[in-house]
Design an enzyme around this catalytic site. Sequence first.
Site, PDB file in Angstrom:
ATOM      1  N   ASN A   1       1.760   5.672  13.545  1.00  0.00           N
ATOM      2  CA  ASN A   1       0.465   5.441  12.904  1.00  0.00           C
ATOM      3  C   ASN A   1      -0.243   4.229  13.495  1.00  0.00           C
ATOM      4  OD1 ASN A   1       0.233   7.403  10.444  1.00  0.00           O
ATOM      5  ND2 ASN A   1       2.344   6.653  10.402  1.00  0.00           N
TER       6      ASN A   1
ATOM      7  N   HIS B   1      -2.386   6.703   6.870  1.00  0.00           N
ATOM      8  CA  HIS B   1      -1.032   6.842   7.410  1.00  0.00           C
ATOM      9  C   HIS B   1      -0.675   8.326   7.555  1.00  0.00           C
ATOM     10  CE1 HIS B   1       1.274   3.290   8.348  1.00  0.00           C
ATOM     11  NE2 HIS B   1       2.404   3.945   8.200  1.00  0.00           N
TER      12      HIS B   1
ATOM     13  N   TYR C   1      -2.736  -8.887  12.678  1.00  0.00           N
ATOM     14  CA  TYR C   1      -3.163  -7.493  12.496  1.00  0.00           C
ATOM     15  C   TYR C   1      -2.734  -6.987  11.119  1.00  0.00           C
ATOM     16  CZ  TYR C   1      -2.237  -2.414  13.327  1.00  0.00           C
ATOM     17  OH  TYR C   1      -2.124  -1.048  13.246  1.00  0.00           O
ATOM     18  N   TYR C   2      -1.476  -7.254  10.740  1.00  0.00           N
ATOM     19  CA  TYR C   2      -0.998  -6.841   9.426  1.00  0.00           C
ATOM     20  C   TYR C   2      -1.803  -7.519   8.313  1.00  0.00           C
ATOM     21  CZ  TYR C   2       3.202  -4.958  11.737  1.00  0.00           C
ATOM     22  OH  TYR C   2       4.072  -4.243  12.530  1.00  0.00           O
TER      23      TYR C   2
ATOM     24  N   ARG D   1       0.267   2.755  16.487  1.00  0.00           N
ATOM     25  CA  ARG D   1      -0.108   3.015  17.880  1.00  0.00           C
ATOM     26  C   ARG D   1      -1.353   3.896  17.965  1.00  0.00           C
ATOM     27  NH1 ARG D   1       5.807   4.921  19.558  1.00  0.00           N
ATOM     28  NH2 ARG D   1       6.016   4.797  17.278  1.00  0.00           N
ATOM     29  N   THR D   2      -1.404   4.911  17.124  1.00  0.00           N
ATOM     30  CA  THR D   2      -2.537   5.830  17.166  1.00  0.00           C
ATOM     31  C   THR D   2      -3.796   5.173  16.631  1.00  0.00           C
ATOM     32  OG1 THR D   2      -1.027   7.698  16.907  1.00  0.00           O
ATOM     33  CG2 THR D   2      -3.355   8.098  16.459  1.00  0.00           C
TER      34      THR D   2
ATOM     35  N   HIS E   1       0.821  -1.211   0.000  1.00  0.00           N
ATOM     36  CA  HIS E   1       0.000   0.000   0.000  1.00  0.00           C
ATOM     37  C   HIS E   1       0.854   1.260   0.000  1.00  0.00           C
ATOM     38  CE1 HIS E   1      -3.040   2.931   0.814  1.00  0.00           C
ATOM     39  NE2 HIS E   1      -2.564   3.208   2.022  1.00  0.00           N
TER      40      HIS E   1
END
Length: 220
Positions: A138, A132, A175-176, A140-141, A89
Amino acid sequence: MTDPIRHSKAREAELISDPDDLARQEAFNVLRQFSTVVEMVETFVLPARQPFRFRPSHMLHLHRAALEGISSYAGNFRPSAIEIGGSKHQPPPAHMVPEFIEELCDYVNEKWKEKSPLHLASYVMWKLNWIHPFTDGNGRTSRAAAYMILCTKLGYVLPGHRTIPDQIAENKTPYYKALEAADLAWNNGVIDLTAMKALLSSMLAEQLKAVHDDSGIGED
């Protein structure tokens, strides 16, 4: 075969050069960011408050808590292009970030009554990563913002010390993969959060199971 590790690639002057000092500041910021999430949820669910509206300032606030003392861009959107190592991406250019962030907030606000807590949290988790918007922090937020949305939509801070963000930090590969699945669907013009919702659902169950186990139910 080991999955590639996603990470942002951006040039930025270091505020902390010593690795030990950096590790200590990052650990402190993790706790500060989570405390910020709890404070936000507790404020947003107060009976006297107006109906919740997700705003760009909420994401900037969470980012500042995570990167303060580490990044000169803490609490600010990135000023230039960025790449995600280990991902196909390509995030949008910097000048489009504010517009995409506004669209993210609009989606959450417009779907607030219609969609489930898991759907809204999954959308924020994915879309914030897709945009992003920051030079660093990115992930963590996005995890903090998604957890805040989940708790706010439910109406309370979820119990349990092994929270969803903690579980993701322990093993980021699922997660990825969920992010990549949503990216692939969006490339075809479809919002498909199936993988992310399944991941968050299983992690929510694990978080609440830990509360059950810690309570000592079943003991004499």
